[in-house]
Design a protein around this motif. Structure first.
Motif, PDB file in Angstrom:
ATOM      1  N   ALA A  12      -9.840  21.063 -27.730  1.00 46.09           N
ATOM      2  CA  ALA A  12      -9.605  21.813 -28.224  1.00 46.09           C
ATOM      3  C   ALA A  12      -9.077  22.906 -27.090  1.00 46.09           C
ATOM      4  O   ALA A  12      -8.233  23.367 -26.815  1.00 46.09           O
ATOM      5  CB  ALA A  12     -10.558  23.183 -29.596  1.00 46.09           C
ATOM      6  N   PHE A  13     -10.508  22.806 -26.023  1.00 45.36           N
ATOM      7  CA  PHE A  13      -9.830  23.640 -24.800  1.00 45.36           C
ATOM      8  C   PHE A  13      -8.544  22.531 -23.692  1.00 45.36           C
ATOM      9  O   PHE A  13      -7.649  23.862 -23.676  1.00 45.36           O
ATOM     10  CB  PHE A  13     -11.171  23.396 -23.844  1.00 45.36           C
ATOM     11  N   GLY A  14      -8.205  21.626 -24.240  1.00 43.37           N
ATOM     12  CA  GLY A  14      -7.031  20.879 -23.322  1.00 43.37           C
ATOM     13  C   GLY A  14      -5.453  21.370 -24.043  1.00 43.37           C
ATOM     14  O   GLY A  14      -5.343  21.770 -23.682  1.00 43.37           O
ATOM     15  N   CYS A  15      -6.103  21.670 -25.707  1.00 39.77           N
ATOM     16  CA  CYS A  15      -4.399  21.589 -26.803  1.00 39.77           C
ATOM     17  C   CYS A  15      -4.555  22.823 -26.565  1.00 39.77           C
ATOM     18  O   CYS A  15      -3.199  23.429 -26.059  1.00 39.77           O
ATOM     19  CB  CYS A  15      -4.724  21.503 -27.949  1.00 39.77           C
ATOM     20  N   ARG A  74     -11.919  23.259 -35.140  1.00 41.83           N
ATOM     21  CA  ARG A  74     -12.844  23.516 -36.258  1.00 41.83           C
ATOM     22  C   ARG A  74     -13.266  21.930 -36.392  1.00 41.83           C
ATOM     23  O   ARG A  74     -15.264  21.869 -36.908  1.00 41.83           O
ATOM     24  CB  ARG A  74     -11.438  23.155 -37.151  1.00 41.83           C
ATOM     25  N   THR A  75     -13.008  20.708 -35.845  1.00 37.99           N
ATOM     26  CA  THR A  75     -14.012  19.657 -36.037  1.00 37.99           C
ATOM     27  C   THR A  75     -14.876  19.313 -35.447  1.00 37.99           C
ATOM     28  O   THR A  75     -15.795  18.013 -35.433  1.00 37.99           O
ATOM     29  CB  THR A  75     -12.674  18.491 -36.543  1.00 37.99           C
ATOM     30  N   ASP A  76     -14.738  19.833 -33.758  1.00 39.26           N
ATOM     31  CA  ASP A  76     -15.514  19.788 -33.084  1.00 39.26           C
ATOM     32  C   ASP A  76     -16.665  20.801 -32.756  1.00 39.26           C
ATOM     33  O   ASP A  76     -17.525  20.773 -31.900  1.00 39.26           O
ATOM     34  CB  ASP A  76     -14.943  19.624 -31.519  1.00 39.26           C
ATOM     35  N   ARG A  77     -16.370  21.930 -33.405  1.00 46.43           N
ATOM     36  CA  ARG A  77     -17.053  23.197 -33.634  1.00 46.43           C
ATOM     37  C   ARG A  77     -17.440  24.158 -32.490  1.00 46.43           C
ATOM     38  O   ARG A  77     -18.381  23.906 -31.239  1.00 46.43           O
ATOM     39  CB  ARG A  77     -18.753  22.832 -34.087  1.00 46.43           C
ATOM     40  N   SER A  78     -16.136  23.575 -31.647  1.00 50.24           N
ATOM     41  CA  SER A  78     -16.057  24.122 -30.048  1.00 50.24           C
ATOM     42  C   SER A  78     -15.590  25.638 -29.979  1.00 50.24           C
ATOM     43  O   SER A  78     -14.792  26.094 -31.395  1.00 50.24           O
ATOM     44  CB  SER A  78     -15.960  23.596 -29.244  1.00 50.24           C
ATOM     45  N   GLY A  79     -15.163  26.184 -29.181  1.00 50.73           N
ATOM     46  CA  GLY A  79     -14.690  26.995 -28.601  1.00 50.73           C
ATOM     47  C   GLY A  79     -13.465  27.334 -28.758  1.00 50.73           C
ATOM     48  O   GLY A  79     -12.654  26.251 -29.250  1.00 50.73           O
ATOM     49  N   TYR A  80     -12.736  28.448 -29.967  1.00 46.81           N
ATOM     50  CA  TYR A  80     -11.305  28.765 -30.392  1.00 46.81           C
ATOM     51  C   TYR A  80     -10.720  29.747 -29.853  1.00 46.81           C
ATOM     52  O   TYR A  80      -9.359  30.254 -29.376  1.00 46.81           O
ATOM     53  CB  TYR A  80     -12.090  29.812 -32.029  1.00 46.81           C
ATOM     54  N   ALA A  81     -11.328  30.299 -27.778  1.00 42.35           N
ATOM     55  CA  ALA A  81     -10.495  30.879 -27.720  1.00 42.35           C
ATOM     56  C   ALA A  81      -9.284  30.452 -27.013  1.00 42.35           C
ATOM     57  O   ALA A  81      -7.609  31.806 -27.839  1.00 42.35           O
ATOM     58  CB  ALA A  81     -11.165  31.321 -26.213  1.00 42.35           C
ATOM     59  N   TRP A  82      -9.580  29.941 -26.267  1.00 39.21           N
ATOM     60  CA  TRP A  82      -8.050  29.367 -26.064  1.00 39.21           C
ATOM     61  C   TRP A  82      -6.889  28.369 -26.654  1.00 39.21           C
ATOM     62  O   TRP A  82      -5.608  28.783 -26.742  1.00 39.21           O
ATOM     63  CB  TRP A  82      -7.902  28.040 -24.975  1.00 39.21           C
TER      64      TRP A  82
END
Length: 104
Positions: A12-15, A74-82
Motif C-alpha cells: 500500500a505504501f509503495g502504490c 485494506r487487505t494488509d491492514r496498514s496505513g491509508y495516508a499515501w
C-alpha cells in the motif's frame, strides 16, 4: 529454534507513493505553464495544449494506482495516508482537466 517474524507488507505504501509521484508529474507542468502565462508572457498559454492531455493521462494512472493502494491497505491492514493522497491528487489532476478539455 525461534521463528522469524514475517516482514510487514509495504504494498500500500509503495502504490501510494507511486500514485503521488505520478500525479505530481502530471500536475506540475500545468501549474508551471499557468504561472508563466500569467506572469511572464501570455503567449505561453499554447503549452496548455501539450500539458493538459499529459495531466489527464498521468492523473488517470495515479488514480488507478491510488485505488490499488487503497485495496492493498485494506487487505494488509496498514496505513491509508499515501494511497489517499495519490487518489486525491489524481482526481485533482483528472477532473478539472477533463472538464476543460470537454468544454465544461
Amino acid at each position: 529454534m525461534t521463528q522469524i517474524s514475517p516482514l510487514p507488507r509495504r504494498r500500500a505504501f509503495g502504490c501510494g507513493v507511486a500514485a503521488t509521484a505520478v500525479a505530481l508529474v502530471g500536475i506540475l507542468p500545468t501549474v508551471i505553464v499557468f504561472v508563466l502565462a500569467g506572469t511572464a508572457d501570455p503567449n505561453y498559454g499554447w503549452l496548455l495544449f501539450v500539458t493538459l492531455p499529459l495531466a489527464l493521462l498521468f492523473g488517470g494512472i495515479a488514480l488507478i494506482l491510488g485505488i490499488i493502494g487503497l485495496v492493498f491497505a485494506r487487505t494488509d491492514r496498514s496505513g491509508y495516508a499515501w494511497p489517499v493522497i495519490g487518489v486525491v491528487l489524481g482526481a485533482v489532476s483528472v477532473l478539472p482537466t477533463a472538464a476543460f478539455l470537454m468544454g465544461g
